[in-house]
Design a protein around this motif. Structure first.
Motif, mmCIF file in Angstrom:
data_model
loop_
_atom_site.group_PDB
_atom_site.id
_atom_site.type_symbol
_atom_site.label_atom_id
_atom_site.label_comp_id
_atom_site.label_asym_id
_atom_site.label_seq_id
_atom_site.Cartn_x
_atom_site.Cartn_y
_atom_site.Cartn_z
ATOM 1 N N PHE A 1 66.410 36.837 63.002
ATOM 2 C CA PHE A 1 65.689 35.646 63.443
ATOM 3 C C PHE A 1 66.063 35.270 64.875
ATOM 4 O O PHE A 1 65.194 34.939 65.694
ATOM 5 N N THR A 2 67.352 35.321 65.189
ATOM 6 C CA THR A 2 67.808 34.930 66.522
ATOM 7 C C THR A 2 67.279 35.878 67.592
ATOM 8 O O THR A 2 66.792 35.439 68.644
ATOM 9 N N LEU A 3 67.362 37.168 67.329
ATOM 10 C CA LEU A 3 66.836 38.139 68.291
ATOM 11 C C LEU A 3 65.319 38.002 68.428
ATOM 12 O O LEU A 3 64.771 38.117 69.533
ATOM 13 N N PRO B 1 71.924 37.308 54.070
ATOM 14 C CA PRO B 1 71.498 36.116 54.816
ATOM 15 C C PRO B 1 71.946 36.118 56.275
ATOM 16 O O PRO B 1 71.201 35.667 57.151
ATOM 17 N N TYR B 2 73.148 36.619 56.553
ATOM 18 C CA TYR B 2 73.599 36.671 57.944
ATOM 19 C C TYR B 2 72.818 37.722 58.730
ATOM 20 O O TYR B 2 72.588 37.558 59.932
ATOM 21 N N PHE C 1 74.677 31.417 63.934
ATOM 22 C CA PHE C 1 75.425 31.722 62.719
ATOM 23 C C PHE C 1 75.973 30.445 62.084
ATOM 24 O O PHE C 1 76.308 30.419 60.904
ATOM 25 N N PHE C 2 76.080 29.397 62.883
ATOM 26 C CA PHE C 2 76.542 28.110 62.376
ATOM 27 C C PHE C 2 75.370 27.171 62.073
ATOM 28 O O PHE C 2 75.451 26.349 61.166
ATOM 29 N N LEU C 3 74.285 27.310 62.833
ATOM 30 C CA LEU C 3 73.203 26.331 62.752
ATOM 31 C C LEU C 3 72.387 26.412 61.469
ATOM 32 O O LEU C 3 71.800 25.415 61.049
ATOM 33 N N GLY D 1 77.523 24.575 65.510
ATOM 34 C CA GLY D 1 76.464 25.361 66.126
ATOM 35 C C GLY D 1 75.656 24.557 67.126
ATOM 36 O O GLY D 1 75.262 25.065 68.181
ATOM 37 N N GLN D 2 75.412 23.288 66.813
ATOM 38 C CA GLN D 2 74.656 22.446 67.742
ATOM 39 C C GLN D 2 75.424 22.202 69.034
ATOM 40 O O GLN D 2 74.841 22.200 70.123
#
Length: 360
Positions: A340-342, A333-334, A214-216, A252-253
């Motif tokens: 995308f992450t899943l 977008p979130y 969510f930060f990256l 995020g990193q």
């Protein structure tokens, strides 16, 4: 009961309003004072305090917005009515063409195989996988930040879209190389600790990695510009994740690196994470400098009410969250970041197989 009010000024020039309530002469005088302090930030406009209640003079309930006039853009805003089917069709087609070109020119060793040649040349520097990984990250950082710094001159020379394409053609292969090399050598190096069997560690690593995305990826705010379908612009965001930290990619990193170091526990993971975090720390300074050059006083105002460290501006009162702040996160977008992450997590086995086949 009589009421008197007066305004006084202290040595620092801060206005104070003092109100006194006095009882009848048959009782002792009772004085209650209340001081309101309106302070100004060192730069920018005055901080707007919550409204005072007319009944008791205390700070009233927070309004639906923070009361601060936004000078930057509303991040992650998505207007469905403003979307063009043609633009998204072009985006998908462009993504397919770029992927095919990247595969043929950079990835497949049986074709051009430029990626294999690049990795082989870097491996001549050292037998240490940590050193090779850091060298790849340095190459990516120089190319990525260097082209970002030259963006104003490059866009004047060839145009915004052409410069974005050149930027992608250089950055994407190097980023892909770094990811592939990391996957193939993630368990190399010296083993330092192993806590994978400790109860709760897997869950903590999963959730920390999930939250990091969510930060990256704030680039999801303008993905059509990233692909140069829409004309690329430099944006100054102010809402959503930007209220938490002005540099979400750095945060995020750090979260992602902490999770993967905890899970792998070896020198390669720590060296890679150190390189990534160092580059993103540099990116904080570099990004602020470029935004200030572009937006001037507007950026200074945003900078004054945001922070690099997460929640720091909120805790010290420079950032006042709206009552309906959650609405700044419930956006398309979130949702894209979640999917995308899943999807990336589900594709881990396929990604590892593909990286092993490439052989870098």
């Amino acid at each position: 009961m009589a009421t008197t009010a007066k305004v006084v000024s202290n040595r620092k020039g801060v206005l104070r309003r003092t109100t006194a309530w006095q009882t009848t002469p048959h009782h002792q005088h009772k004085l209650e004072s209340r001081t309101e302090t309106r302070r100004r930030p060192r730069c920018g406009r005055p901080i707007i305090a919550p409204p005072l209640s007319a009944s008791n003079g205390r700070a009233g309930p927070a309004p639906s917005t923070s009361g601060t006039r936004l000078v930057a853009e509303d991040s992650a805003a998505f207007d469905l009515a403003g979307q063009s089917l043609r633009s998204w069709t072009q985006f998908i087609a462009l993504l397919a063409v770029v992927s095919a070109g990247l595969y043929g020119i950079w990835i497949d060793p049986n074709l051009a195989g430029l990626g294999t040649s690049f990795v082989s040349s870097v491996e001549t520097l050292s037998d240490s996988h940590e050193v090779v990984m850091l060298a790849i990250l340095v190459a990516f950082g120089v190319a990525h930040s260097g082209m970002a710094a030259l963006r104003p001159q490059g866009e004047r020379l060839v145009g915004a879209r052409a410069y974005r394409v050149a930027f992608a053609l250089i950055s994407l292969p190097l980023a892909l190389t770094a990811v592939t090399y990391f996957i193939n050598h993630r368990y190399s190096g010296a083993a330092l600790f192993d806590v994978r069997s400790v109860p709760g560690v897997h869950g903590a690593v999963w959730w920390l990695s999930f939250a990091s995305f969510f930060f990256l990826y704030p680039s999801t705010f303008n993905i059509l510009e990233v692909a140069a379908v829409d004309e690329p612009k430099v944006h100054l965001w102010e809402t959503g994740v930007m209220r938490v930290t002005r540099h979400p990619q750095m945060v995020g990193q750090v979260m992602w690196s902490l999770a993967h170091c905890l899970w792998m526990g070896n020198s390669f993971a720590i060296a890679t994470s150190a390189g990534l975090c160092a580059y993103h720390a540099f990116g904080c300074w570099h990004g602020d400098r470029r935004l200030e050059e572009k937006f001037g006083s507007d950026f200074v105002e945003v900078k004054n009410r945001t922070s690099v460290l997460p929640f720091a501006a909120i805790l010290d009162g420079r950032q006042v969250l709206p009552r309906d702040y959650w609405k700044e996160w419930v956006r398309v977008p979130y949702l894209g970041v979640v999917l995308f992450t899943l999807g990336a997590y589900a594709c881990h086995p396929a990604m590892q197989t593909a990286a092993h086949w490439v052989g870098w």
